[in-house]
Design an enzyme around this catalytic site. Sequence first.
Site, PDB file in Angstrom:
ATOM      1  N   ASP A   1     -10.859  58.386 -96.392  1.00 21.49           N
ATOM      2  CA  ASP A   1     -11.704  58.598 -97.565  1.00 21.49           C
ATOM      3  C   ASP A   1     -11.531  60.069 -97.957  1.00 21.49           C
ATOM      4  O   ASP A   1     -11.762  60.955 -97.118  1.00 21.49           O
ATOM      5  CB  ASP A   1     -13.162  58.289 -97.166  1.00 21.49           C
TER       6      ASP A   1
ATOM      7  N   ARG B   1      -8.598  51.126 -98.489  1.00 19.37           N
ATOM      8  CA  ARG B   1      -8.484  49.696 -98.187  1.00 19.37           C
ATOM      9  C   ARG B   1      -7.208  49.399 -97.408  1.00 19.37           C
ATOM     10  O   ARG B   1      -6.117  49.329 -97.963  1.00 19.37           O
ATOM     11  CB  ARG B   1      -8.549  48.892 -99.495  1.00 19.37           C
TER      12      ARG B   1
ATOM     13  N   ALA C   1      -3.331  54.863-103.677  1.00 22.46           N
ATOM     14  CA  ALA C   1      -2.141  54.010-103.853  1.00 22.46           C
ATOM     15  C   ALA C   1      -2.477  52.523-103.728  1.00 22.46           C
ATOM     16  O   ALA C   1      -1.583  51.684-103.856  1.00 22.46           O
ATOM     17  CB  ALA C   1      -1.082  54.394-102.822  1.00 22.46           C
TER      18      ALA C   1
ATOM     19  N   LYS D   1     -13.382  65.745-114.576  1.00 25.60           N
ATOM     20  CA  LYS D   1     -12.006  65.783-115.090  1.00 25.60           C
ATOM     21  C   LYS D   1     -11.718  67.124-115.784  1.00 25.60           C
ATOM     22  O   LYS D   1     -10.572  67.584-115.786  1.00 25.60           O
ATOM     23  CB  LYS D   1     -11.748  64.576-115.993  1.00 25.60           C
TER      24      LYS D   1
ATOM     25  N   TYR E   1     -18.658  62.408-115.224  1.00 28.76           N
ATOM     26  CA  TYR E   1     -17.234  62.038-115.072  1.00 28.76           C
ATOM     27  C   TYR E   1     -16.369  63.037-115.849  1.00 28.76           C
ATOM     28  O   TYR E   1     -15.373  63.544-115.331  1.00 28.76           O
ATOM     29  CB  TYR E   1     -16.972  60.600-115.549  1.00 28.76           C
TER      30      TYR E   1
ATOM     31  N   THR F   1      -6.946  49.092-115.405  1.00 31.02           N
ATOM     32  CA  THR F   1      -6.789  49.062-113.944  1.00 31.02           C
ATOM     33  C   THR F   1      -8.116  48.527-113.386  1.00 31.02           C
ATOM     34  O   THR F   1      -8.880  47.908-114.128  1.00 31.02           O
ATOM     35  CB  THR F   1      -6.555  50.490-113.395  1.00 31.02           C
ATOM     36  N   GLU F   2      -8.441  48.870-112.157  1.00 29.54           N
ATOM     37  CA  GLU F   2      -9.764  48.504-111.629  1.00 29.54           C
ATOM     38  C   GLU F   2     -10.812  49.548-112.009  1.00 29.54           C
ATOM     39  O   GLU F   2     -11.969  49.480-111.597  1.00 29.54           O
ATOM     40  CB  GLU F   2      -9.688  48.341-110.104  1.00 29.54           C
TER      41      GLU F   2
ATOM     42  N   SER G   1      -7.532  63.340-117.090  1.00 28.80           N
ATOM     43  CA  SER G   1      -7.953  62.275-118.019  1.00 28.80           C
ATOM     44  C   SER G   1      -8.159  62.905-119.386  1.00 28.80           C
ATOM     45  O   SER G   1      -8.433  64.115-119.490  1.00 28.80           O
ATOM     46  CB  SER G   1      -9.274  61.666-117.538  1.00 28.80           C
TER      47      SER G   1
ATOM     48  N   VAL H   1      -6.475  53.117-119.600  1.00 26.53           N
ATOM     49  CA  VAL H   1      -5.476  52.376-118.819  1.00 26.53           C
ATOM     50  C   VAL H   1      -6.200  51.204-118.168  1.00 26.53           C
ATOM     51  O   VAL H   1      -7.233  51.410-117.515  1.00 26.53           O
ATOM     52  CB  VAL H   1      -4.870  53.241-117.685  1.00 26.53           C
TER      53      VAL H   1
HETATM   54  P1  NDP Z   1      -8.361  52.231-109.801  1.00 20.75           P
HETATM   55  O1  NDP Z   1      -9.802  51.964-109.578  1.00 20.75           O
HETATM   56  O2  NDP Z   1      -7.477  51.072-110.088  1.00 20.75           O
HETATM   57  O3  NDP Z   1      -7.764  53.059-108.569  1.00 20.75           O
HETATM   58  C1  NDP Z   1      -8.474  54.104-107.960  1.00 20.75           C
HETATM   59  C2  NDP Z   1      -7.785  54.488-106.648  1.00 20.75           C
HETATM   60  O4  NDP Z   1      -8.486  55.596-106.085  1.00 20.75           O
HETATM   61  C3  NDP Z   1      -7.794  53.364-105.643  1.00 20.75           C
HETATM   62  O5  NDP Z   1      -6.536  53.270-105.031  1.00 20.75           O
HETATM   63  C4  NDP Z   1      -8.839  53.809-104.628  1.00 20.75           C
HETATM   64  O6  NDP Z   1      -8.472  53.389-103.322  1.00 20.75           O
HETATM   65  C5  NDP Z   1      -8.742  55.331-104.718  1.00 20.75           C
HETATM   66  N1  NDP Z   1     -10.012  55.933-104.300  1.00 20.75           N
HETATM   67  C6  NDP Z   1     -11.209  55.862-104.925  1.00 20.75           C
HETATM   68  N2  NDP Z   1     -12.150  56.467-104.198  1.00 20.75           N
HETATM   69  C7  NDP Z   1     -11.532  56.945-103.077  1.00 20.75           C
HETATM   70  C8  NDP Z   1     -11.984  57.641-101.928  1.00 20.75           C
HETATM   71  N3  NDP Z   1     -13.270  57.986-101.778  1.00 20.75           N
HETATM   72  N4  NDP Z   1     -11.086  57.964-100.981  1.00 20.75           N
HETATM   73  C9  NDP Z   1      -9.781  57.611-101.101  1.00 20.75           C
HETATM   74  N5  NDP Z   1      -9.298  56.956-102.169  1.00 20.75           N
HETATM   75  C10 NDP Z   1     -10.172  56.608-103.140  1.00 20.75           C
HETATM   76  O7  NDP Z   1      -8.303  53.282-111.011  1.00 20.75           O
HETATM   77  P2  NDP Z   1      -7.082  54.024-111.756  1.00 20.75           P
HETATM   78  O8  NDP Z   1      -5.783  53.666-111.191  1.00 20.75           O
HETATM   79  O9  NDP Z   1      -7.307  53.828-113.196  1.00 20.75           O
HETATM   80  O10 NDP Z   1      -7.460  55.535-111.429  1.00 20.75           O
HETATM   81  C11 NDP Z   1      -6.562  56.459-110.858  1.00 20.75           C
HETATM   82  C12 NDP Z   1      -6.834  57.840-111.428  1.00 20.75           C
HETATM   83  O11 NDP Z   1      -6.586  57.823-112.830  1.00 20.75           O
HETATM   84  C13 NDP Z   1      -8.274  58.330-111.257  1.00 20.75           C
HETATM   85  O12 NDP Z   1      -8.265  59.689-110.929  1.00 20.75           O
HETATM   86  C14 NDP Z   1      -8.880  58.119-112.643  1.00 20.75           C
HETATM   87  O13 NDP Z   1      -9.945  58.994-112.895  1.00 20.75           O
HETATM   88  C15 NDP Z   1      -7.669  58.427-113.502  1.00 20.75           C
HETATM   89  N6  NDP Z   1      -7.725  57.916-114.857  1.00 20.75           N
HETATM   90  C16 NDP Z   1      -7.870  56.584-115.114  1.00 20.75           C
HETATM   91  C17 NDP Z   1      -7.903  56.140-116.424  1.00 20.75           C
HETATM   92  C18 NDP Z   1      -8.123  54.714-116.782  1.00 20.75           C
HETATM   93  O14 NDP Z   1      -8.452  54.429-117.956  1.00 20.75           O
HETATM   94  N7  NDP Z   1      -7.930  53.760-115.888  1.00 20.75           N
HETATM   95  C19 NDP Z   1      -7.730  57.071-117.533  1.00 20.75           C
HETATM   96  C20 NDP Z   1      -7.613  58.447-117.143  1.00 20.75           C
HETATM   97  C21 NDP Z   1      -7.584  58.839-115.855  1.00 20.75           C
HETATM   98  P3  NDP Z   1      -9.463  52.774-102.233  1.00 20.75           P
HETATM   99  O15 NDP Z   1     -10.599  52.135-102.952  1.00 20.75           O
HETATM  100  O16 NDP Z   1      -8.615  51.818-101.442  1.00 20.75           O
HETATM  101  O17 NDP Z   1      -9.853  53.944-101.403  1.00 20.75           O
HETATM  102  C1  8X3 Z   2     -10.650  57.356-117.954  1.00 20.93           C
HETATM  103  C2  8X3 Z   2     -10.593  57.327-119.445  1.00 20.93           C
HETATM  104  O1  8X3 Z   2     -11.974  57.254-121.554  1.00 20.93           O
HETATM  105  O2  8X3 Z   2     -12.793  55.988-119.688  1.00 20.93           O
HETATM  106  O3  8X3 Z   2     -10.526  58.652-117.464  1.00 20.93           O
HETATM  107  O4  8X3 Z   2     -12.943  58.340-119.667  1.00 20.93           O
HETATM  108  S1  8X3 Z   2     -12.159  57.222-120.093  1.00 20.93           S
END
Ligand code: NDP
Ligand code: 8X3
Length: 254
Positions: free
Chosen positions: A58, A35, A10, A155, A151, A186-187, A138, A184
């Site tokens: 974690d 974080r 979140a 998924k 990766y 994001t980070e 994903s 998407v």
């Molecule tokens: P971000 O990097 O913006 O967010 C990832 C989140 O996951 C952060 O809040 C981070 O929190 C948390 N996280 C990562 N590692 C851990 C850990 N070891 N323990 C607890 N929390 C963790 O990425 P997205 O929002 O894009 O990703 C969210 C989900 O969406 C993921 O499952 C990703 O695979 C999926 N996704 C993303 C896509 C994209 O293109 N962005 C497309 C398809 C799927 P913190 O670091 O504070 O722990």
């Molecule tokens: C994130 C989308 O295309 O980078 O799951 O794998 S992609």
Amino acid sequence: MIKIALVTGATSGIGRATARILAKNNYKIILCGRREDRLSELEKELSEFTEIHTLSFDVRDKKAVFESINSLPSDFSKIDVLINNAGNAHGLDSIQNGDLDDWDAMIDINVKGLLYVSKAIIPRMIEQKSGHIINIGSTAGKEVYQNGNVYCATKFAVDALNKGMRMDLNPYGIRVGAIHPGMVETEFSEVRFKGDSDRAANVYKGLKPLKPEDIADIIHFVVSRPYHVNIADLIVMPTAQASATVVNRTSTLK
Ligand code: NDP
Ligand code: 8X3
């Protein structure tokens, strides 16, 4: 009726946007992530709308996952919605050049972490005979792309676990479904490329990617369907993306 949603990941991206929309729509939220500064910031922001509880752990740490979830106060103990969202890609390398630590991180976070959190919460849902689990997969879990190897495997595992959970939890009236986003902004790419922001920015160059709010809106739609409706599997891509590899980078979309 006020419901409780637990959102992993979140602190950023899709998870943060989901926490925001659910907080404004009658959910109490349990915000999870590592974080703590970000958790506190978001708690402060969303406390204007609803009651918030934060859990910093974690997802790779089995003990911390169970201790955190077991520490929930009684007014946050009945979890109605679990958003299994925490996850990332680490690296984008061929199988022959892949980094073992990256592989461990992806398998431990995206697969085992999702399992640990689910395992800690499912008994509560079974006891309640209700609950809704949304697994964030994903398009990488539907289609493998070059250098996506591990990766994509994680998924694909989420996709399989989503189906398996739905079958096993069927006798208890628990809803289980997955949302599989394409690109998407994001980070995510910053993490994948270990802070190389130029490389991360290139991923979305010339196209209009999804915003985290686009997925959060859909999650809100999914959880707000009448209880007999379960959206089991949903793929969502930007209009400019047709598959993992077919992306229109000359898009004139506004
Ligand atoms: P971000 O990097 O913006 O967010 C990832 C989140 O996951 C952060 O809040 C981070 O929190 C948390 N996280 C990562 N590692 C851990 C850990 N070891 N323990 C607890 N929390 C963790 O990425 P997205 O929002 O894009 O990703 C969210 C989900 O969406 C993921 O499952 C990703 O695979 C999926 N996704 C993303 C896509 C994209 O293109 N962005 C497309 C398809 C799927 P913190 O670091 O504070 O722990
Ligand atoms: C994130 C989308 O295309 O980078 O799951 O794998 S992609």
